[in-house]
Write an enzyme that holds these catalytic residues in place. Structure first.
Site, mmCIF file in Angstrom:
data_model
loop_
_atom_site.group_PDB
_atom_site.id
_atom_site.type_symbol
_atom_site.label_atom_id
_atom_site.label_comp_id
_atom_site.label_asym_id
_atom_site.label_seq_id
_atom_site.Cartn_x
_atom_site.Cartn_y
_atom_site.Cartn_z
ATOM 1 N N LYS A 1 0.551 -0.912 0.074
ATOM 2 C CA LYS A 1 0.175 -0.299 -0.369
ATOM 3 C C LYS A 1 0.917 0.827 -0.043
ATOM 4 O O LYS A 1 1.151 1.884 0.984
ATOM 5 C CB LYS A 1 -1.150 0.202 1.227
ATOM 6 C CG LYS A 1 -1.743 0.798 0.794
ATOM 7 C CD LYS A 1 -3.271 0.464 2.159
ATOM 8 C CE LYS A 1 -4.297 1.333 2.929
ATOM 9 N NZ LYS A 1 -4.975 1.615 1.171
HETATM 10 N N1 PMP Z 1 -7.234 -2.061 -2.807
HETATM 11 C C1 PMP Z 1 -7.033 -0.874 -3.041
HETATM 12 C C2 PMP Z 1 -6.357 -0.787 -4.171
HETATM 13 C C3 PMP Z 1 -6.871 -0.668 -1.265
HETATM 14 O O1 PMP Z 1 -6.758 0.781 -1.636
HETATM 15 C C4 PMP Z 1 -7.558 -1.221 -0.229
HETATM 16 C C5 PMP Z 1 -7.970 -0.924 1.192
HETATM 17 N N2 PMP Z 1 -7.056 -0.479 1.776
HETATM 18 C C6 PMP Z 1 -8.552 -2.220 -1.002
HETATM 19 C C7 PMP Z 1 -7.842 -3.094 -2.290
HETATM 20 C C8 PMP Z 1 -8.544 -3.463 0.850
HETATM 21 O O2 PMP Z 1 -7.522 -3.676 1.417
HETATM 22 P P1 PMP Z 1 -8.298 -3.827 2.759
HETATM 23 O O3 PMP Z 1 -9.422 -4.253 3.083
HETATM 24 O O4 PMP Z 1 -7.251 -4.492 3.397
HETATM 25 O O5 PMP Z 1 -8.753 -2.208 3.926
#
Ligand code: PMP
Length: 318
Positions: free
Chosen positions: A156
């Site tokens: 991320k």
């Molecule tokens: N894909 C992207 C591009 C994101 O930014 C997120 C949010 N973090 C997710 C998927 C979902 O991830 P998570 O369930 O860990 O929040």
């Protein structure tokens, strides 16, 4: 309520936590961050922070990628976070944003190893991410999801989000609620801030981790719940765009978006265009867990050694 932030070793009022205009991450997006939710439970007066440890494990993998070396352990990062939330005194749902980044005030330097590191953590009140009580409308974005050969999307990383932001802005401008991005080989990848699932019969399917998705923490939770609680068949596989149009159900998952039903894709209704029954069952289960109302799951989703931090008489459970 006066929000508190943690910045480079100190807790301070959020309004005092500032960085300079030469900060490397501001120019180049050289940061690894997280989006974490604190869910307020008005019945027991506690804030439940869902899978805090897993969020920081992901952030630390991003730090490795960016040669960011933080002076805090995983446990210390969790403690800093519960402190920020508890000291802020929130009694409502919050969004927690930690970021590890190249904080050195040095411009025109593209060598990650030549730059010093910083870390902050803040929390702000946060309600719904996507304004909708029902199923949302999506389009397939003209922007493709960035590929592992360009900037690795399994972390991320701050700069990576320009990709999502362009797709999301186009979708909203065109009257849709959210964009679904394809990856470089043309398969379905994910939303701009959510992973994607489709349901057909008693099968729940989502793209594999190698298809350039962010390894979502909600994605992992939903796979677990679908398999072990709802006894559904679970598939991680490449998904064609056209499968979305004829699926029984499509939904998005993410910390901010929770489990969000998709009612249409490219103007074509998904089934009857409403929230499907599998989506509804997963939502009910998920909300009971993340708000701390499901005793069966509390030990599973606890973080840290005790799972409970107590600051200023307020309890933060994670
Ligand atoms: N894909 C992207 C591009 C994101 O930014 C997120 C949010 N973090 C997710 C998927 C979902 O991830 P998570 O369930 O860990 O929040």
């Amino acid at each position: 309520m006066s929000p508190v932030a943690f910045l480079d070793g100190e807790y301070m009022p959020l309004e005092d936590a500032k960085v300079g205009i030469m900060t490397h991450a501001l120019h180049y997006g050289t940061g690894a961050f997280e989006g974490i939710r604190g869910n307020w439970n008005a019945n027991d007066g506690k804030m439940y922070i869902f899978k805090l440890r897993e969020h920081y494990e992901r952030m630390l993998r991003g730090c490795k990628m960016l040669f960011i070396d933080l002076p805090y352990s995983l446990d210390e990062l969790c403690t800093i976070t519960t402190e920020v939330v508890a000291r802020s005194g929130f009694q409502e749902d919050v969004y927690i944003r930690p970021m590890a980044y190249k904080g050195e005030e040095k411009v025109a330097n593209l060598n990650l190893k030549a730059l010093s590191d910083s870390f902050f953590c803040l929390a702000v009140p946060f309600g719904q991410y996507i304004e909708s009580d029902g199923a949302i409308s999506c389009c397939i974005a003209s922007y493709r999801r960035i590929d592992d050969t360009m900037v690795p999307p399994r972390f991320k990383l701050a700069g990576l989000y320009l990709n999502s932001i362009l797709a999301k802005t186009d979708a909203l401008s065109a009257g849709f609620d959210e964009a679904i991005m394809l990856n470089q080989d043309g398969h379905v990848c994910e939303g701009t801030g959510e992973n994607i699932f489709l349901v057909y019969g008693n099968t729940v399917a989502t793209p594999t981790l190698e298809s350039n998705v962010l390894p979502g923490i909600t994605r992992e939770t939903v796979l677990d719940l679908a398999r072990n609680e709802l006894n559904l068949k679970v598939e991680e596989r490449p998904i064609d765009r056209s499968e979305l149009y004829v699926a029984d159900e499509v939904f998005l998952t993410g910390t901010a978006a929770h489990i969000q039903a998709v009612g249409s894709v490219d103007h074509r209704d998904v089934a009857d265009g409403d929230v499907g029954s599998v989506t509804r069952r997963l939502q009910d289960l998920y909300f009971s867990i993340v708000r701390g109302n499901n005793p069966k799951f509390l030990p599973v989703y606890r973080c840290g050694s005790t799972g409970e931090g107590r600051v200023d008489g307020r309890v933060v459970r994670c």
